[in-house]
Write a protein that holds these residues in place. Structure first.
Motif, PDB file in Angstrom:
ATOM      1  N   TRP A 105      41.824  41.211  48.780  1.00 16.02           N
ATOM      2  CA  TRP A 105      42.937  42.086  48.423  1.00 16.02           C
ATOM      3  C   TRP A 105      42.978  43.280  49.353  1.00 16.02           C
ATOM      4  O   TRP A 105      41.953  43.855  49.697  1.00 16.02           O
ATOM      5  CB  TRP A 105      42.790  42.591  46.993  1.00 16.02           C
ATOM      6  CG  TRP A 105      43.104  41.566  45.963  1.00 16.02           C
ATOM      7  CD1 TRP A 105      42.243  40.653  45.415  1.00 16.02           C
ATOM      8  CD2 TRP A 105      44.366  41.338  45.347  1.00 16.02           C
ATOM      9  NE1 TRP A 105      42.902  39.868  44.507  1.00 16.02           N
ATOM     10  CE2 TRP A 105      44.212  40.270  44.434  1.00 16.02           C
ATOM     11  CE3 TRP A 105      45.622  41.929  45.483  1.00 16.02           C
ATOM     12  CZ2 TRP A 105      45.253  39.788  43.664  1.00 16.02           C
ATOM     13  CZ3 TRP A 105      46.663  41.449  44.707  1.00 16.02           C
ATOM     14  CH2 TRP A 105      46.484  40.383  43.800  1.00 16.02           C
ATOM     15  N   SER A 106      44.180  43.662  49.743  1.00 17.79           N
ATOM     16  CA  SER A 106      44.380  44.883  50.512  1.00 17.79           C
ATOM     17  C   SER A 106      44.465  46.051  49.538  1.00 17.79           C
ATOM     18  O   SER A 106      44.985  45.892  48.423  1.00 17.79           O
ATOM     19  CB  SER A 106      45.685  44.792  51.299  1.00 17.79           C
ATOM     20  OG  SER A 106      46.030  46.048  51.826  1.00 17.79           O
ATOM     21  N   GLN A 159      48.379  44.097  48.172  1.00 12.29           N
ATOM     22  CA  GLN A 159      48.769  42.773  48.651  1.00 12.29           C
ATOM     23  C   GLN A 159      47.602  41.795  48.561  1.00 12.29           C
ATOM     24  O   GLN A 159      46.517  42.064  49.063  1.00 12.29           O
ATOM     25  CB  GLN A 159      49.248  42.858  50.103  1.00 12.29           C
ATOM     26  CG  GLN A 159      49.582  41.521  50.737  1.00 12.29           C
ATOM     27  CD  GLN A 159      50.746  40.820  50.069  1.00 12.29           C
ATOM     28  OE1 GLN A 159      51.810  41.406  49.873  1.00 12.29           O
ATOM     29  NE2 GLN A 159      50.557  39.562  49.700  1.00 12.29           N
ATOM     30  N   LEU A 185      45.617  38.743  49.846  1.00 12.76           N
ATOM     31  CA  LEU A 185      45.466  38.216  51.197  1.00 12.76           C
ATOM     32  C   LEU A 185      44.768  36.859  51.239  1.00 12.76           C
ATOM     33  O   LEU A 185      44.363  36.408  52.304  1.00 12.76           O
ATOM     34  CB  LEU A 185      44.709  39.228  52.070  1.00 12.76           C
ATOM     35  CG  LEU A 185      45.399  40.580  52.250  1.00 12.76           C
ATOM     36  CD1 LEU A 185      44.493  41.538  53.001  1.00 12.76           C
ATOM     37  CD2 LEU A 185      46.732  40.406  52.967  1.00 12.76           C
ATOM     38  N   ILE A 222      41.800  31.426  53.199  1.00 15.52           N
ATOM     39  CA  ILE A 222      41.929  32.303  54.363  1.00 15.52           C
ATOM     40  C   ILE A 222      41.622  31.576  55.672  1.00 15.52           C
ATOM     41  O   ILE A 222      41.854  32.135  56.742  1.00 15.52           O
ATOM     42  CB  ILE A 222      41.048  33.556  54.243  1.00 15.52           C
ATOM     43  CG1 ILE A 222      39.573  33.177  54.139  1.00 15.52           C
ATOM     44  CG2 ILE A 222      41.497  34.440  53.101  1.00 15.52           C
ATOM     45  CD1 ILE A 222      38.620  34.330  54.292  1.00 15.52           C
ATOM     46  N   TYR A 231      47.898  32.463  54.019  1.00 16.99           N
ATOM     47  CA  TYR A 231      46.847  33.463  54.200  1.00 16.99           C
ATOM     48  C   TYR A 231      45.902  33.153  55.353  1.00 16.99           C
ATOM     49  O   TYR A 231      45.013  33.944  55.638  1.00 16.99           O
ATOM     50  CB  TYR A 231      46.076  33.628  52.897  1.00 16.99           C
ATOM     51  CG  TYR A 231      47.000  33.935  51.744  1.00 16.99           C
ATOM     52  CD1 TYR A 231      47.666  35.152  51.685  1.00 16.99           C
ATOM     53  CD2 TYR A 231      47.258  32.987  50.762  1.00 16.99           C
ATOM     54  CE1 TYR A 231      48.550  35.434  50.657  1.00 16.99           C
ATOM     55  CE2 TYR A 231      48.141  33.261  49.730  1.00 16.99           C
ATOM     56  CZ  TYR A 231      48.784  34.486  49.680  1.00 16.99           C
ATOM     57  OH  TYR A 231      49.669  34.760  48.678  1.00 16.99           O
ATOM     58  N   THR A 235      51.205  37.973  55.659  1.00 17.92           N
ATOM     59  CA  THR A 235      50.157  38.291  54.681  1.00 17.92           C
ATOM     60  C   THR A 235      48.826  37.646  55.070  1.00 17.92           C
ATOM     61  O   THR A 235      48.022  37.295  54.212  1.00 17.92           O
ATOM     62  CB  THR A 235      50.566  37.836  53.265  1.00 17.92           C
ATOM     63  OG1 THR A 235      50.903  36.448  53.314  1.00 17.92           O
ATOM     64  CG2 THR A 235      51.733  38.649  52.739  1.00 17.92           C
ATOM     65  N   SER A 236      48.601  37.515  56.362  1.00 22.19           N
ATOM     66  CA  SER A 236      47.375  36.890  56.858  1.00 22.19           C
ATOM     67  C   SER A 236      46.599  37.868  57.736  1.00 22.19           C
ATOM     68  O   SER A 236      47.174  38.516  58.605  1.00 22.19           O
ATOM     69  CB  SER A 236      47.708  35.637  57.673  1.00 22.19           C
ATOM     70  OG  SER A 236      46.551  35.135  58.325  1.00 22.19           O
ATOM     71  N   ILE A 237      45.286  37.930  57.525  1.00 23.36           N
ATOM     72  CA  ILE A 237      44.450  38.768  58.389  1.00 23.36           C
ATOM     73  C   ILE A 237      44.360  38.179  59.787  1.00 23.36           C
ATOM     74  O   ILE A 237      43.899  38.850  60.713  1.00 23.36           O
ATOM     75  CB  ILE A 237      43.034  38.990  57.799  1.00 23.36           C
ATOM     76  CG1 ILE A 237      42.267  37.676  57.668  1.00 23.36           C
ATOM     77  CG2 ILE A 237      43.116  39.737  56.480  1.00 23.36           C
ATOM     78  CD1 ILE A 237      40.801  37.835  57.285  1.00 23.36           C
ATOM     79  N   TYR A 258      48.047  43.694  58.246  1.00 21.76           N
ATOM     80  CA  TYR A 258      46.804  43.181  57.656  1.00 21.76           C
ATOM     81  C   TYR A 258      45.882  42.530  58.682  1.00 21.76           C
ATOM     82  O   TYR A 258      44.787  42.096  58.334  1.00 21.76           O
ATOM     83  CB  TYR A 258      47.125  42.180  56.547  1.00 21.76           C
ATOM     84  CG  TYR A 258      48.018  42.773  55.488  1.00 21.76           C
ATOM     85  CD1 TYR A 258      47.546  43.778  54.655  1.00 21.76           C
ATOM     86  CD2 TYR A 258      49.342  42.369  55.360  1.00 21.76           C
ATOM     87  CE1 TYR A 258      48.379  44.348  53.699  1.00 21.76           C
ATOM     88  CE2 TYR A 258      50.171  42.922  54.405  1.00 21.76           C
ATOM     89  CZ  TYR A 258      49.684  43.925  53.580  1.00 21.76           C
ATOM     90  OH  TYR A 258      50.495  44.497  52.639  1.00 21.76           O
ATOM     91  N   SER A 302      43.934  46.205  58.284  1.00 27.45           N
ATOM     92  CA  SER A 302      43.230  45.092  58.921  1.00 27.45           C
ATOM     93  C   SER A 302      41.711  45.256  58.887  1.00 27.45           C
ATOM     94  O   SER A 302      41.191  46.337  59.177  1.00 27.45           O
ATOM     95  CB  SER A 302      43.665  44.971  60.376  1.00 27.45           C
ATOM     96  OG  SER A 302      42.881  44.010  61.051  1.00 27.45           O
ATOM     97  N   PRO A 322      40.521  45.371  53.722  1.00 29.60           N
ATOM     98  CA  PRO A 322      40.535  44.566  52.495  1.00 29.60           C
ATOM     99  C   PRO A 322      39.193  44.545  51.761  1.00 29.60           C
ATOM    100  O   PRO A 322      38.137  44.729  52.358  1.00 29.60           O
ATOM    101  CB  PRO A 322      40.921  43.171  52.970  1.00 29.60           C
ATOM    102  CG  PRO A 322      40.812  43.166  54.435  1.00 29.60           C
ATOM    103  CD  PRO A 322      40.740  44.568  54.916  1.00 29.60           C
TER     104      PRO A 322
END
Length: 198
Positions: free
Chosen positions: A52-53, A57, A59, A72, A79, A86-88, A95, A103, A113
């Motif tokens: 979670w951010s 959001q 993630l 992820i 994700y 919404t993806s690192i 993010y 990030s 996050p």
């Protein structure tokens, strides 16, 4: 042999046509001993840890199954895609990348996050080594992603067979006890670590 290392073997065919037996134990044995406590931690929360951010959001899930839509490490999922907002993994969004406000790869982010397990914050994913986290441990995002990539290569059990990995039965307190001796900031891993493990 520890329970988390008891895995089925998988047959693969090499480029030269030879048949190779690859087992989960072989994959785990390539991971340096220094990182084994992290492997145990990530196995314990596999599929259940949520990223979670601080912006609120979601993630994605920390999940070694690349076919799960919310994993992820699913490159086609919302994700795990390098194109999703919404993806690192998206270097252009807030993010992801080294400049994204939220990030984990931004060494100056004050709001990276957080991984939650059973609605409790467990640790922060960040490269900001001096970040104040109010007691939460820092874990490097490159280390986390590299270990989940390695875990994704471990053969999954056949339906109705005994499980091969620790599944999430650990309590939050048990995981926090596991985290206490770990010092994620001391184990900063670069992207090149993945080439050594895989």
């Amino acid at each position: 042999m520890p329970e988390f290392m008891q895995t089925r073997s998988q047959t693969s065919i090499s480029d030269n046509g030879m048949i190779n037996q690859v087992s989960g134990t072989d994959i785990l044995m390539k991971i340096p001993t220094l990182f084994r406590p992290y492997v145990e931690l990530f196995q314990a929360i596999d599929g259940h840890g949520q990223l979670w951010s601080p912006s609120g959001q979601f993630l994605g899930r920390l999940c070694s199954d690349i076919h799960k839509s919310n994993s992820i490490i699913n490159p086609d999922g919302e994700y795990g895609s390098p194109y999703s907002l919404t993806s690192i993994h998206n270097r252009e969004c807030e993010y992801g990348g080294e400049t994204g406000e939220y990030s984990p790869f931004n060494p100056n982010s004050k709001n990276p996050p957080i991984v939650f397990y059973r609605c409790q914050p467990l640790f922060v994913i960040t490269t900001h080594l001096a970040l104040y986290t109010n007691g939460l441990k820092l874990i490097d995002p490159y280390l986390m992603l590299t270990l989940y990539e390695a875990l994704s290569r471990i053969p999954k059990p056949a339906p109705n067979s005994s499980p091969t990995l620790i599944h999430s039965s650990a309590s939050v307190e048990e995981l926090q006890t596991k985290l206490r001796p770990l010092n994620g900031s001391a184990f900063y891993a670069s992207p090149s670590l993945s080439s050594q493990l895989i």
